[in-house]
Enzyme design. Structure first.
Site, mmCIF file in Angstrom:
data_model
loop_
_atom_site.group_PDB
_atom_site.id
_atom_site.type_symbol
_atom_site.label_atom_id
_atom_site.label_comp_id
_atom_site.label_asym_id
_atom_site.label_seq_id
_atom_site.Cartn_x
_atom_site.Cartn_y
_atom_site.Cartn_z
ATOM 1 N N HIS A 28 -5.404 5.108 -1.891
ATOM 2 C CA HIS A 28 -6.365 4.345 -1.091
ATOM 3 C C HIS A 28 -7.469 5.279 -0.621
ATOM 4 O O HIS A 28 -7.211 6.334 -0.044
ATOM 5 C CB HIS A 28 -5.682 3.685 0.112
ATOM 6 C CG HIS A 28 -6.549 2.670 0.783
ATOM 7 N ND1 HIS A 28 -7.555 3.024 1.647
ATOM 8 C CD2 HIS A 28 -6.595 1.317 0.682
ATOM 9 C CE1 HIS A 28 -8.173 1.938 2.073
ATOM 10 N NE2 HIS A 28 -7.605 0.885 1.508
ATOM 11 N N LEU A 45 -0.822 -5.634 1.988
ATOM 12 C CA LEU A 45 -1.904 -4.855 1.411
ATOM 13 C C LEU A 45 -2.153 -3.568 2.194
ATOM 14 O O LEU A 45 -2.402 -3.604 3.402
ATOM 15 C CB LEU A 45 -3.190 -5.689 1.378
ATOM 16 C CG LEU A 45 -4.411 -5.038 0.721
ATOM 17 C CD1 LEU A 45 -4.132 -4.721 -0.742
ATOM 18 C CD2 LEU A 45 -5.631 -5.930 0.865
ATOM 19 N N ASP A 46 -2.071 -2.446 1.488
ATOM 20 C CA ASP A 46 -2.341 -1.120 2.043
ATOM 21 C C ASP A 46 -1.459 -0.787 3.246
ATOM 22 O O ASP A 46 -1.857 -0.037 4.137
ATOM 23 C CB ASP A 46 -3.822 -0.986 2.446
ATOM 24 C CG ASP A 46 -4.763 -1.166 1.268
ATOM 25 O OD1 ASP A 46 -4.355 -0.831 0.147
ATOM 26 O OD2 ASP A 46 -5.893 -1.639 1.471
ATOM 27 N N GLU A 47 -0.252 -1.340 3.261
ATOM 28 C CA GLU A 47 0.663 -1.099 4.377
ATOM 29 C C GLU A 47 1.950 -0.418 3.913
ATOM 30 O O GLU A 47 2.884 -0.274 4.687
ATOM 31 C CB GLU A 47 1.014 -2.424 5.076
ATOM 32 C CG GLU A 47 -0.151 -3.114 5.766
ATOM 33 C CD GLU A 47 -0.540 -2.449 7.067
ATOM 34 O OE1 GLU A 47 0.220 -1.580 7.536
ATOM 35 O OE2 GLU A 47 -1.598 -2.793 7.617
#
Length: 287
Positions: free
Chosen positions: A194, A229-231
């Site tokens: 990310h 998402l993105d966790e």
């Protein structure tokens, strides 16, 4: 006398006698410990261990190693893996228009820094997009994403993963959100880079958001992909100091370098069995 090297990883509820039982089992099966790291998470009272050991061919008994570990796993309620280090991981790389991470991983693979077998490159852009990169004879698959039929593209992707025996999927700046069913199938074996120091500045254009806020540090995060998402559990992060002189273009340029090295380090740790999941976190044993 030739020797085979193995790496053993395990996690279980903490209690006395785990290390003694494991190392004793390795000794009884002709194992010579070369490296060992342990960690006890005091918050969860969970124990983690990574051990590299050699076993001479004269004493080699993989069946004995595995059967003994199965017995210990039942005794200590362990999650464990045991891998011959000569068996290279099978890795698939996914990319989109931004190709700096893809180019970097291919370079590190070619010089032997990343010990893996690349099962293929999958991109939602045609091969001509990467004409300045030496893709060599690595299988390349152009799987465009139709706006209203993403499921069909993901079915093709999953079929490739299964047909090639891919163990790990690396999203090398693959700018597509994977569906929840696909993420579930790839749980614990899909890594994303990310372009932000999570949990801040999620989503698109993070460097522009960072510039607008006048940040003094930018960074990148490699994490396991989850349905949130993105966790996902964070594997590796890095930052670099910037200033008011830096434009969004400067931040993007600096960020590319951070992204490349963070993703490479996360992949290196995975290939060498240094990452153990700990709920929503990870235990990453140092290289």
């Amino acid at each position: 006398m030739s020797h085979s090297q193995y790496v053993l990883t395990l996690s279980c509820p903490d209690r006395p006698g785990i290390v003694n039982a494991v190392t004793g089992h390795l000794f009884e099966n002709g194992g010579n410990i070369l490296e060992s790291q342990q960690y006890n998470d005091l918050e969860t009272d969970r124990f983690f261990m990574r051990t590299v050991f050699a076993q001479s061919e004269a004493n080699a008994s993989p069946n004995g190693l595995f059967s003994g570990m199965e017995t210990l796993a039942q005794r200590f309620d362990m999650h464990w893996t045991l891998r011959d280090r000569s068996q290279r991981r099978r890795v698939m790389l996914l990319a989109s228009k931004f190709d700096h991470c893809l180019a970097d991983l291919l370079y590190r693979w070619r010089i032997g820094e990343l010990q893996m077998d690349i099962t293929g490159i999958v991109a939602n852009h045609p091969r001509e997009t990467y004409r300045h990169i030496d893709l060599g004879d690595v299988p390349f698959h152009h799987l465009p994403v139709a706006k209203h039929d993403k499921a069909a593209q993901e079915a093709q992707l999953l079929a490739l993963i299964e047909q090639t025996g891919t163990e790990l999927v690396v999203l090398a700046r693959y700018m597509q959100v994977l569906s929840a069913p696909l993420v579930e199938r790839l749980a614990g074996r899909c890594i994303n880079i990310h372009h932000s120091f999570l949990p801040g500045f999620k989503g698109a254009r993070p460097y522009h958001h960072a510039h607008a806020r006048g940040v003094k540090l930018i960074g990148a995060t490699a994490h396991f992909v989850t349905a949130d998402l993105d966790e996902g559990p964070i594997i590796e992060q890095d930052t670099q100091r910037v200033s008011h002189h830096d434009t969004p273009a400067d931040l993007i340029r600096i960020g590319r370098d951070i992204e490349r090295r963070v993703l490479a380090q996360a992949l290196r740790c995975y290939l060498d069995d240094r990452i153990l999941l700990n709920g929503q976190r990870t235990v990453v044993f140092a290289v």
